[in-house]
Design a protein around this motif. Structure first.
Motif, PDB file in Angstrom:
ATOM      1  N   ARG A 145       0.822  -1.215   0.000  1.00  0.00           N
ATOM      2  CA  ARG A 145       0.000   0.000   0.000  1.00  0.00           C
ATOM      3  C   ARG A 145       0.854   1.263   0.000  1.00  0.00           C
ATOM      4  O   ARG A 145       0.350   2.367  -0.232  1.00  0.00           O
ATOM      5  CB  ARG A 145      -0.951   0.006   1.194  1.00  0.00           C
ATOM      6  CG  ARG A 145      -2.136  -0.935   1.022  1.00  0.00           C
ATOM      7  CD  ARG A 145      -3.188  -0.768   2.091  1.00  0.00           C
ATOM      8  NE  ARG A 145      -4.419  -1.482   1.725  1.00  0.00           N
ATOM      9  CZ  ARG A 145      -5.404  -0.949   1.017  1.00  0.00           C
ATOM     10  NH1 ARG A 145      -5.317   0.308   0.621  1.00  0.00           N
ATOM     11  NH2 ARG A 145      -6.474  -1.662   0.717  1.00  0.00           N
ATOM     12  N   SER A 150      -1.676   6.206  -5.279  1.00  0.00           N
ATOM     13  CA  SER A 150      -3.024   5.884  -5.742  1.00  0.00           C
ATOM     14  C   SER A 150      -2.921   4.909  -6.916  1.00  0.00           C
ATOM     15  O   SER A 150      -2.775   5.326  -8.054  1.00  0.00           O
ATOM     16  CB  SER A 150      -3.754   7.165  -6.186  1.00  0.00           C
ATOM     17  OG  SER A 150      -5.002   6.850  -6.759  1.00  0.00           O
ATOM     18  N   HIS A 152      -4.463   3.446  -9.264  1.00  0.00           N
ATOM     19  CA  HIS A 152      -5.605   3.323 -10.169  1.00  0.00           C
ATOM     20  C   HIS A 152      -5.133   2.945 -11.576  1.00  0.00           C
ATOM     21  O   HIS A 152      -5.795   2.182 -12.274  1.00  0.00           O
ATOM     22  CB  HIS A 152      -6.378   4.636 -10.219  1.00  0.00           C
ATOM     23  CG  HIS A 152      -7.595   4.589 -11.094  1.00  0.00           C
ATOM     24  ND1 HIS A 152      -8.672   3.758 -10.813  1.00  0.00           N
ATOM     25  CD2 HIS A 152      -7.920   5.237 -12.245  1.00  0.00           C
ATOM     26  CE1 HIS A 152      -9.597   3.913 -11.738  1.00  0.00           C
ATOM     27  NE2 HIS A 152      -9.172   4.791 -12.636  1.00  0.00           N
ATOM     28  N   ASP A 179      -0.223   6.513 -12.323  1.00  0.00           N
ATOM     29  CA  ASP A 179       0.158   6.593 -10.915  1.00  0.00           C
ATOM     30  C   ASP A 179       1.534   6.030 -10.600  1.00  0.00           C
ATOM     31  O   ASP A 179       2.059   6.269  -9.511  1.00  0.00           O
ATOM     32  CB  ASP A 179      -0.895   5.866 -10.066  1.00  0.00           C
ATOM     33  CG  ASP A 179      -2.270   6.486 -10.216  1.00  0.00           C
ATOM     34  OD1 ASP A 179      -2.403   7.699 -10.012  1.00  0.00           O
ATOM     35  OD2 ASP A 179      -3.213   5.742 -10.570  1.00  0.00           O
TER      36      ASP A 179
END
Length: 315
Positions: A145, A150, A152, A179
């Motif tokens: 993470r 982000s 996407h 991203d």
């Protein structure tokens, strides 16, 4: 490319690193220790990553990196700006507080490593940014993470060895607001001097992750990402290949996507081809395929975050 970055970096002890001399204003000898250090950074990937530094050749990529850093209000990552003797400091760089060392034309030729060194007036010693992440083992998957702010739209490069192609793809990914980029085994170093030149400094602007398919699967599962892979329309009937048509693109508007591109010579790896949905660019002409950086540019543009494309149309 065997390197270590964030998430398990094994750097050289500070005492062993050649220090940038603060009391030197002019270097005229190619045998100067700082010059030798910079040349090694340009030529050797392992040396670059063990020192956490890269050599950026040319005023344009240096300027673009600095301007990007200014927009993000982040600390300048230039350790030293080596400028051709008598050359003017580029306007965009005057506002950045960097250590400046003048060098002779002979030294600049040695530093740049290009045949037409007359066009090179500046070289910068820069720290590899914290947005570069090298996943070294399975334990690093727990931090997936943190890899991308982000996830996407993520570009995945599978064995892209040509630095010109890799750099151009990074530049396109940055231009179309993707991203980040995930580099599978077999890719050249994004901080290679030729890759940096082709990317115009995009290696310092994008989130970059170096890892294996096992790491990419973790990212896919964590964010429920769809795996697509660019592929020629002809596939000898082995697997269905979808066309990059408007209805297909619209169906992905809100879906997180990983786009995998393989090298021109070998194409996609077996794992990429088996795990991804294959997508081709429809072409009216009779050419079987496009150069990977050209095809990649088309994919990156068509699949870019939708709100960016809508905004451009309104403007």
């Amino acid at each position: 490319m065997a390197v270590r970055g964030r998430g398990g970096q094994k750097g050289t002890p500070a005492a062993e690193k050649p220090l940038v001399p603060r009391n030197v204003e002019l270097i005229t000898s190619p045998s100067n220790p700082l010059v030798k250090h910079c040349v090694k950074l340009r030529q050797r990937s392992s040396y670059r990553h063990s020192h956490g530094s890269a050599l950026v050749v040319g005023t344009t990529p240096i300027r673009e990196i600095c301007n990007f850093q200014s927009l993000r209000s982040t600390t300048a990552i230039i350790d030293c700006l080596l400028l051709l003797d008598k050359a003017q400091i580029p306007d965009d760089l005057e506002e950045h507080s960097v250590h400046l060392v003048r060098v002779s034309s002979l030294v600049m030729e040695k530093l740049s490593g290009v045949e037409s060194a007359e066009s090179i007036e500046a070289v910068a010693l820069m720290r590899i940014p914290s947005t570069f992440y090298n996943v070294n083992d399975e334990a690093d998957d727990r931090d997936c993470r943190r890899w991308f702010a982000s996830p996407h739209r993520i570009l995945v490069l599978d064995g892209i060895q040509d630095p010109g192609n890799l750099g151009t793809l990074l530049r396109s990914a940055a231009a179309f607001n993707w991203d980040g980029v995930f580099l599978l085994p077999g890719c050249c170093d994004p901080f290679n001097d030729k890759a940096l030149r082709a990317s115009r400094g995009a290696s310092f602007q994008l989130s970059l992750v170096l890892g294996r398919w096992s790491n990419l699967k973790t990212l896919r599962n964590e964010f429920q990402m769809k795996l697509l892979a660019g592929h020629p329309e002809s596939n000898a009937g082995q697997k269905l290949v979808s066309n990059l048509c408007p209805s297909f693109v619209n169906s992905l508007a809100k879906v997180p996507v990983c786009l995998v591109l393989g090298s021109e010579g070998r194409g996609l790896s077996e794992e990429s081809e088996s795990l991804c949905e294959l997508v081709s660019i429809p072409m009216a002409g009779k050419f079987e395929s496009l150069n990977v950086s050209v095809a990649g540019g088309i994919f990156l543009y068509i699949l870019q975050p939708q709100e960016i494309g809508v905004k451009k149309k309104k403007d």
